[in-house]
Design an enzyme around this catalytic site. Structure first.
Site, PDB file in Angstrom:
ATOM      1  N   ASP A 264      20.093 -10.118  16.215  1.00 19.86           N
ATOM      2  CA  ASP A 264      18.815  -9.796  16.847  1.00 19.86           C
ATOM      3  C   ASP A 264      19.047  -9.120  18.192  1.00 19.86           C
ATOM      4  O   ASP A 264      20.113  -8.540  18.419  1.00 19.86           O
ATOM      5  CB  ASP A 264      18.018 -11.104  17.023  1.00 19.86           C
ATOM      6  CG  ASP A 264      16.520 -10.913  16.830  1.00 19.86           C
ATOM      7  OD1 ASP A 264      15.895 -10.345  17.740  1.00 19.86           O
ATOM      8  OD2 ASP A 264      15.990 -11.336  15.789  1.00 19.86           O
ATOM      9  N   HIS A 295      12.412 -11.224  21.480  1.00 19.79           N
ATOM     10  CA  HIS A 295      12.421 -11.326  20.025  1.00 19.79           C
ATOM     11  C   HIS A 295      13.429 -12.368  19.558  1.00 19.79           C
ATOM     12  O   HIS A 295      13.092 -13.283  18.779  1.00 19.79           O
ATOM     13  CB  HIS A 295      12.727  -9.961  19.397  1.00 19.79           C
ATOM     14  CG  HIS A 295      12.423  -9.880  17.940  1.00 19.79           C
ATOM     15  ND1 HIS A 295      13.327 -10.268  16.970  1.00 19.79           N
ATOM     16  CD2 HIS A 295      11.317  -9.467  17.263  1.00 19.79           C
ATOM     17  CE1 HIS A 295      12.793 -10.093  15.771  1.00 19.79           C
ATOM     18  NE2 HIS A 295      11.569  -9.604  15.922  1.00 19.79           N
ATOM     19  N   SER A 443       9.346 -11.104  10.796  1.00 16.78           N
ATOM     20  CA  SER A 443      10.507 -11.616  11.541  1.00 16.78           C
ATOM     21  C   SER A 443      10.414 -13.120  11.718  1.00 16.78           C
ATOM     22  O   SER A 443      11.400 -13.855  11.537  1.00 16.78           O
ATOM     23  CB  SER A 443      10.568 -10.977  12.931  1.00 16.78           C
ATOM     24  OG  SER A 443      11.227  -9.747  12.916  1.00 16.78           O
TER      25      SER A 443
END
Length: 502
Positions: A264, A295, A443
């Site tokens: 990521d 994220h 995600s």
């Protein structure tokens, strides 16, 4: 009479046009007629001579490119290559999107042993890469042949690089570079590919498609692919409803002794929800400044969060590979991160990103699954009509779509027969820099599934990847059309039932 004669002429012209062979296509308005003739001869007659290193361009007395090597300047044996996912392609330089100059792409971590060993642990901040474009709408996307071989490229890619697996090692890589006018930008032994992976640069501006066609017949190479671009799958920015929706007892949730790789962005290791959670870190993009950490912080927190924010599998350990910056990465960087994850002997790999189909990524996914690793990937946030998202669409990868608190499909979610399972992913509370916030996207649905699987492995450590995959499918709560469908896959994950399934 004159009118009927005119109609007859039009009909004849149309018939002649329809009967013409399909020739190579180019996006370069500066090609000479002789160069176009070369492309047309190559496509129609299979004569790739003028595209080979040193091969003449018919009728061109000075066939050399700016670097002195024979080539077709700017030619591309494809239709338009980019279906951009972003509103302004100009915001993302370095991507093959129709004539923009290439920019440098981050190299793999120089601290990694070139034979495939891991670098010393430690987190850091950096990442970078251009924007992705969705892959073709079926497992083998259709498209016209490149000028010297029947091959189609789909999706955004680094415009002056190719990735090649070379069985012969460094000597063959050097020989290939010399023979085809390329430069070696990086080379390492890939754990999952089982061979040497070479990133060749194209210094003279030849299109990627032409170079791939030139390399296609060389027995020293095994796989030849563009350096495709991939994108993280966050669609947007109450206490989490995920536990209740996936039938996981929040009080009993436990992921102890389970290791999860998260490939990521950079991550905020100082966030209270991640205290003691990060076991190891690896930076696959050294030298690129970190601009965002949210994220990965959200994904890792949803899996293993602790303290005031409880993840799906508290006690599990995160092996974090930083491979994205600005939401983007490329194939070579992702392969480097996947190899590192395999070397850490993690049980689960969370891949909350989507990009084009790529044979190297497929091979690496097969290699990871052969090691018993459970691969969980986001199905994609590009809408119901979008092409398949990879790596989610590969066999052996659990493709996760996102649902809301009422088990309705996320509007932006990809659809397709590759979708395997559904999980909450709309307006989930998750850790972000400075606190928590609502996040939405496949995600985060993927992170919920990774956490649920960590619970299953905690309860039964010897459970195989095949066993878990089958249990998820057979116990899922059916949503949408009866049985597996293209929206929800097998349905909403039911952790309690999957744990009981044998």
């Amino acid at each position: 009479m004159m009118a009927s004669g005119r109609i007859a002429q039009l009909v004849l012209a149309a018939a002649l046009f329809a009967a013409m062979p399909v020739f190579a296509q180019t996006n370069d308005p500066n090609l000479t007629p002789q160069q176009l003739d070369c492309l047309n001869q190559t496509t129609a007659a299979g004569n790739a001579n003028c595209l080979q290193p040193g091969g003449p361009v018919p009728g061109d007395p000075t066939p050399e490119g700016p670097s002195g090597g024979s080539r077709l300047p700017g030619s591309v044996g494809l239709p338009e290559l980019i279906v951009d996912l972003f509103p302004n392609p100009g915001d993302f330089p370095g991507v093959a999107s129709g004539g923009q100059p290439p920019t440098p792409v981050p190299t793999p971590n120089p601290l990694r042993d070139p034979t495939g060993g891991a670098a010393p642990s430690g987190s850091g901040g950096q990442a970078g890469s251009p924007p992705p474009t969705p892959p073709a709408a079926d497992a083998t996307p259709p498209g016209p042949a490149i000028t010297a071989a029947a091959r189609a490229i789909s999706g955004a890619f680094v415009p002056d690089e190719v990735l090649v697996t070379v069985d012969g090692g460094a000597a063959d890589a050097q020989a290939l570079a010399a023979a085809y006018g390329l430069e070696i930008r990086s080379q390492r032994q890939s754990t999952l590919l089982g061979t040497s992976l070479v990133r060749f640069g194209i210094p003279d501006g030849r299109p990627v498609g032409v170079v791939l066609a030139q390399l296609a017949g060389d027995g020293r190479t095994s796989e030849r692919e563009p350096n495709h671009i991939y994108e993280l799958q966050q669609a947007a920015a109450a206490p989490s409803f995920a536990f209740q929706r996936i039938s996981l007892d929040e009080a009993a949730a436990n992921g102890e002794n389970v290791n999860v790789a998260v490939i990521d962005t950079a991550i905020d290791e100082t966030h209270p929800a991640l205290k003691g959670v990060i076991a190891e870190s690896f930076d696959a993009m050294p030298g690129v400044a970190v601009t965002a950490r949210d994220h990965a912080t959200s994904v890792a927190g949803l899996i293993s969060g602790t303290g005031d924010f409880k993840g799906m599998a508290p006690g599990s350990k995160i092996f974090h590979a930083r491979a994205f910056e600005g939401g983007k990465s490329n194939m070579e960087i992702i392969l480097n991160a996947l190899d590192w994850a395999a070397e850490q002997n993690v049980q689960i790999v969370n891949m909350s990103f989507v990009g084009p189909k790529n044979a190297l990524l497929e091979q690496a996914s097969r290699g990871a699954r052969a090691r018993g690793m459970i691969l969980v990937a986001a199905a994609g946030n590009n809408g119901p009509g979008a092409p398949f998202g990879y790596p989610a669409a590969y066999k052996g990868v659990i493709a996760v779509t996102a649902t809301d608190a009422k088990d309705a499909i996320m509007q932006q979610a990809n659809r397709g027969p590759y979708v395997y399972i559904s999980a909450p992913g709309v307006d989930l509370m998750a850790p972000v820099g400075g606190g928590t916030d609502l996040v939405t996207g496949t995600s985060f649905a993927a992170a919920v599934v990774s956490g649920a699987i960590a619970n299953l492995l905690h309860a039964e450590p010897k459970r195989s990847a095949d066993s878990i995959e089958k249990a998820l499918a057979s116990t899922a709560t059916d949503l949408g059309d009866k049985g597996r469908d293209t929206d929800f896959g097998f349905g909403l994950i039911n952790t309690k039932a999957a744990e009981a399934a044998k």
